[in-house]
Design a protein around this motif. Structure first.
Motif, PDB file in Angstrom:
ATOM      1  N   HIS A   1       0.845  -1.185   0.000  1.00 51.05           N
ATOM      2  CA  HIS A   1       0.000   0.000   0.000  1.00 51.05           C
ATOM      3  C   HIS A   1       0.888   1.245   0.000  1.00 51.05           C
ATOM      4  O   HIS A   1       1.979   1.241   0.564  1.00 51.05           O
ATOM      5  CB  HIS A   1      -0.892  -0.005   1.241  1.00 51.05           C
ATOM      6  CG  HIS A   1      -1.722   1.219   1.380  1.00 51.05           C
ATOM      7  ND1 HIS A   1      -2.767   1.505   0.534  1.00 51.05           N
ATOM      8  CD2 HIS A   1      -1.641   2.258   2.254  1.00 51.05           C
ATOM      9  CE1 HIS A   1      -3.314   2.648   0.899  1.00 51.05           C
ATOM     10  NE2 HIS A   1      -2.650   3.125   1.937  1.00 51.05           N
TER      11      HIS A   1
ATOM     12  N   ILE B   1       1.272   5.246   1.049  1.00 51.39           N
ATOM     13  CA  ILE B   1       0.796   6.399   1.822  1.00 51.39           C
ATOM     14  C   ILE B   1       1.458   7.632   1.233  1.00 51.39           C
ATOM     15  O   ILE B   1       2.685   7.744   1.210  1.00 51.39           O
ATOM     16  CB  ILE B   1       1.145   6.254   3.316  1.00 51.39           C
ATOM     17  CG1 ILE B   1       0.458   5.014   3.900  1.00 51.39           C
ATOM     18  CG2 ILE B   1       0.725   7.506   4.088  1.00 51.39           C
ATOM     19  CD1 ILE B   1       0.857   4.718   5.327  1.00 51.39           C
TER      20      ILE B   1
ATOM     21  N   LEU C   1       5.424   6.659  10.226  1.00 49.61           N
ATOM     22  CA  LEU C   1       4.415   6.064   9.345  1.00 49.61           C
ATOM     23  C   LEU C   1       4.804   4.650   8.949  1.00 49.61           C
ATOM     24  O   LEU C   1       3.959   3.746   8.880  1.00 49.61           O
ATOM     25  CB  LEU C   1       4.235   6.940   8.096  1.00 49.61           C
ATOM     26  CG  LEU C   1       3.444   8.224   8.288  1.00 49.61           C
ATOM     27  CD1 LEU C   1       3.588   9.126   7.064  1.00 49.61           C
ATOM     28  CD2 LEU C   1       1.969   7.927   8.536  1.00 49.61           C
ATOM     29  N   ARG C   2       6.084   4.421   8.684  1.00 47.88           N
ATOM     30  CA  ARG C   2       6.537   3.078   8.323  1.00 47.88           C
ATOM     31  C   ARG C   2       6.367   2.108   9.486  1.00 47.88           C
ATOM     32  O   ARG C   2       6.089   0.924   9.298  1.00 47.88           O
ATOM     33  CB  ARG C   2       7.990   3.137   7.868  1.00 47.88           C
ATOM     34  CG  ARG C   2       8.172   3.829   6.519  1.00 47.88           C
ATOM     35  CD  ARG C   2       9.538   3.562   5.921  1.00 47.88           C
ATOM     36  NE  ARG C   2       9.616   4.118   4.573  1.00 47.88           N
ATOM     37  CZ  ARG C   2      10.499   5.025   4.186  1.00 47.88           C
ATOM     38  NH1 ARG C   2      11.377   5.495   5.058  1.00 47.88           N
ATOM     39  NH2 ARG C   2      10.512   5.477   2.949  1.00 47.88           N
TER      40      ARG C   2
ATOM     41  N   LEU D   1       4.048   2.489  11.917  1.00 50.01           N
ATOM     42  CA  LEU D   1       2.607   2.313  12.143  1.00 50.01           C
ATOM     43  C   LEU D   1       1.945   1.501  11.043  1.00 50.01           C
ATOM     44  O   LEU D   1       0.924   0.843  11.277  1.00 50.01           O
ATOM     45  CB  LEU D   1       1.927   3.688  12.247  1.00 50.01           C
ATOM     46  CG  LEU D   1       2.219   4.501  13.504  1.00 50.01           C
ATOM     47  CD1 LEU D   1       1.741   5.939  13.324  1.00 50.01           C
ATOM     48  CD2 LEU D   1       1.543   3.870  14.717  1.00 50.01           C
ATOM     49  N   HIS D   2       2.510   1.584   9.822  1.00 47.02           N
ATOM     50  CA  HIS D   2       1.931   0.882   8.672  1.00 47.02           C
ATOM     51  C   HIS D   2       3.000   0.013   8.023  1.00 47.02           C
ATOM     52  O   HIS D   2       3.467   0.308   6.916  1.00 47.02           O
ATOM     53  CB  HIS D   2       1.368   1.901   7.671  1.00 47.02           C
ATOM     54  CG  HIS D   2       0.304   2.779   8.226  1.00 47.02           C
ATOM     55  ND1 HIS D   2      -1.030   2.459   8.183  1.00 47.02           N
ATOM     56  CD2 HIS D   2       0.380   3.986   8.862  1.00 47.02           C
ATOM     57  CE1 HIS D   2      -1.743   3.424   8.756  1.00 47.02           C
ATOM     58  NE2 HIS D   2      -0.904   4.352   9.177  1.00 47.02           N
TER      59      HIS D   2
ATOM     60  N   SER E   1       4.007  -0.765   4.089  1.00 49.25           N
ATOM     61  CA  SER E   1       3.523   0.288   3.196  1.00 49.25           C
ATOM     62  C   SER E   1       4.681   1.084   2.612  1.00 49.25           C
ATOM     63  O   SER E   1       5.733   1.236   3.244  1.00 49.25           O
ATOM     64  CB  SER E   1       2.597   1.245   3.953  1.00 49.25           C
ATOM     65  OG  SER E   1       1.421   0.594   4.369  1.00 49.25           O
TER      66      SER E   1
ATOM     67  N   VAL F   1       5.935   4.760   1.576  1.00 54.88           N
ATOM     68  CA  VAL F   1       5.637   6.164   1.905  1.00 54.88           C
ATOM     69  C   VAL F   1       6.299   7.031   0.848  1.00 54.88           C
ATOM     70  O   VAL F   1       7.514   7.008   0.680  1.00 54.88           O
ATOM     71  CB  VAL F   1       6.159   6.539   3.305  1.00 54.88           C
ATOM     72  CG1 VAL F   1       5.827   7.994   3.611  1.00 54.88           C
ATOM     73  CG2 VAL F   1       5.565   5.613   4.365  1.00 54.88           C
TER      74      VAL F   1
ATOM     75  N   ASP G   1      -2.620  11.593   1.365  1.00 52.84           N
ATOM     76  CA  ASP G   1      -3.227  11.024   2.565  1.00 52.84           C
ATOM     77  C   ASP G   1      -2.911  11.855   3.802  1.00 52.84           C
ATOM     78  O   ASP G   1      -3.669  11.843   4.779  1.00 52.84           O
ATOM     79  CB  ASP G   1      -2.721   9.594   2.772  1.00 52.84           C
ATOM     80  CG  ASP G   1      -3.038   8.696   1.592  1.00 52.84           C
ATOM     81  OD1 ASP G   1      -4.224   8.644   1.201  1.00 52.84           O
ATOM     82  OD2 ASP G   1      -2.109   8.080   1.043  1.00 52.84           O
TER      83      ASP G   1
ATOM     84  N   PRO H   1      -6.514   6.691   5.133  1.00 48.76           N
ATOM     85  CA  PRO H   1      -5.802   5.616   5.832  1.00 48.76           C
ATOM     86  C   PRO H   1      -4.966   6.086   7.021  1.00 48.76           C
ATOM     87  O   PRO H   1      -4.534   5.282   7.832  1.00 48.76           O
ATOM     88  CB  PRO H   1      -4.899   5.033   4.741  1.00 48.76           C
ATOM     89  CG  PRO H   1      -4.639   6.183   3.816  1.00 48.76           C
ATOM     90  CD  PRO H   1      -5.923   6.977   3.809  1.00 48.76           C
ATOM     91  N   VAL H   2      -4.710   7.389   7.108  1.00 50.45           N
ATOM     92  CA  VAL H   2      -3.905   7.947   8.202  1.00 50.45           C
ATOM     93  C   VAL H   2      -4.804   8.830   9.051  1.00 50.45           C
ATOM     94  O   VAL H   2      -5.593   9.621   8.534  1.00 50.45           O
ATOM     95  CB  VAL H   2      -2.718   8.765   7.662  1.00 50.45           C
ATOM     96  CG1 VAL H   2      -1.914   9.362   8.803  1.00 50.45           C
ATOM     97  CG2 VAL H   2      -1.833   7.906   6.775  1.00 50.45           C
TER      98      VAL H   2
ATOM     99  N   GLU I   1      -3.653   8.557  14.998  1.00 54.42           N
ATOM    100  CA  GLU I   1      -2.534   7.792  15.548  1.00 54.42           C
ATOM    101  C   GLU I   1      -1.184   8.414  15.223  1.00 54.42           C
ATOM    102  O   GLU I   1      -0.178   8.114  15.878  1.00 54.42           O
ATOM    103  CB  GLU I   1      -2.573   6.342  15.026  1.00 54.42           C
ATOM    104  CG  GLU I   1      -2.113   6.141  13.595  1.00 54.42           C
ATOM    105  CD  GLU I   1      -3.162   6.473  12.547  1.00 54.42           C
ATOM    106  OE1 GLU I   1      -2.852   6.383  11.353  1.00 54.42           O
ATOM    107  OE2 GLU I   1      -4.298   6.828  12.942  1.00 54.42           O
TER     108      GLU I   1
END
Length: 313
Positions: free
Chosen positions: A91, A93, A110-111, A113-114, A117, A119, A140, A276-277, A280
């Motif tokens: 995915h 972001i 972000l990496r 948390l997801h 994905s 980024v 996002d 998606p963000v 958090e």
């Protein structure tokens, strides 16, 4: 020649930046190359899309129509290429940012948390445009900023979350006479020549001028440039400017607080309510900001000083 997605991105890049020079930089093209592309696109579509003026590239009536259609089409294409992923494809972001120090820490968060994905990031000079890109689904998440009385306008589909508010400091060559002082005044700055970024939609330049005008002063602009050129002119002794309190210390430059802390800047996150963000990321963003507070020694000293004033927002 047939119209392609890349042509739509060229048109939108020029429309978003209002400048062929800025659009060429964003697209990593030479300006002559971008100009030639634009002429071919206009020939193919049968009409002029932009008028070149002293203020930049302004859409014609026909150009506004094409921009509206292109901005409607590109999100659908992005959803097709990024939303309908083959099994196992990560995915993506999409993150946008103005010149903000917390971006690297935010990407790392972000990496975490997801996991799994991708980024991706883009930068823009104006926060207003980044918020528009979040609202339209092109991004996002965005790192943006605003100033007192010039706050970003709320949008129903976008959350604007404040991360940190900081004073604006003066910046000058380290050999400048004002660099010998612990702090400088607005009046002293008004007596100097200035190197400043061009006005943009975020209205930061307007905010600066408003604060000086309220004190009965004006900013004497000598050079209107941006990015590395601005820093080079400061290093060459061509004037003074303003900077974020978290400006990274560079040899040859001096950062000084302004007496009375008359200027402020606020960092915010913008994310889509249905994206998606979400919330958090707020805590990691605050920690990313805290990690860069010491990028120059002046800001920590200001924070620990008993005379550091409260934020006037």
């Amino acid at each position: 020649m047939e119209l392609e997605v890349r042509h739509l991105r060229v048109i939108c890049a020029i429309g978003e930046s209002g400048s062929l020079t800025k659009a060429a930089k964003a697209l990593r093209l030479s300006q002559p190359g971008l100009t030639a592309q634009l002429r071919r696109i206009e020939t193919m579509l049968g009409g002029r899309l932009f008028e070149r003026t002293s203020g930049g590239a302004v859409p014609t009536a026909f150009g506004e129509l094409v921009l509206t259609r292109a901005r409607a089409v590109l999100p659908a294409i992005d959803d097709l290429t990024q939303g309908l992923r083959a099994p196992g494809r990560p995915h993506t972001i999409r993150v946008g940012s103005v010149n903000a120090p917390l971006l690297p820490g935010l990407i790392a968060a972000l990496r975490e948390l997801h996991p799994g994905s991708r980024v991706t990031t883009i930068t823009r000079g104006a926060s207003t445009r980044l918020v528009e890109l979040v609202d339209s689904g092109h991004l996002d998440l965005a790192v943006v900023g605003d100033c007192p009385s010039f706050e970003l306008a709320a949008r129903p589909g976008v959350v604007l979350h404040p991360v940190a508010t900081q004073p604006v400091f003066a910046i000058m060559p380290e050999g400048h006479r004002l660099a010998a002082q612990h702090e400088v005044t607005l009046r002293q700055l008004a007596e100097e020549d200035w190197v400043v970024p061009p006005p943009d939609d975020d209205r930061v330049r307007e905010y600066w001028s408003t604060v000086f005008h309220a004190a009965g002063l004006t900013i004497r602009v000598l050079h209107e440039v941006e990015g590395p050129v601005l820093i080079d002119l400061l290093l060459a002794g061509e004037g003074v400017s303003l900077c974020q309190a978290t400006f990274r210390q560079q040899p040859g430059l001096a950062v000084r607080p302004i007496a009375g802390d008359p200027l402020w800047y606020r960092h915010l996150l913008a994310w889509r309510r249905e994206g998606p963000v979400g919330g958090e990321i707020a805590g990691p963003a605050a920690r990313a900001y805290a990690d860069v507070v010491g990028r120059n020694p002046v800001y920590p000293a200001w924070l620990s000083s008993s005379v550091a004033s409260e934020v006037r927002w």
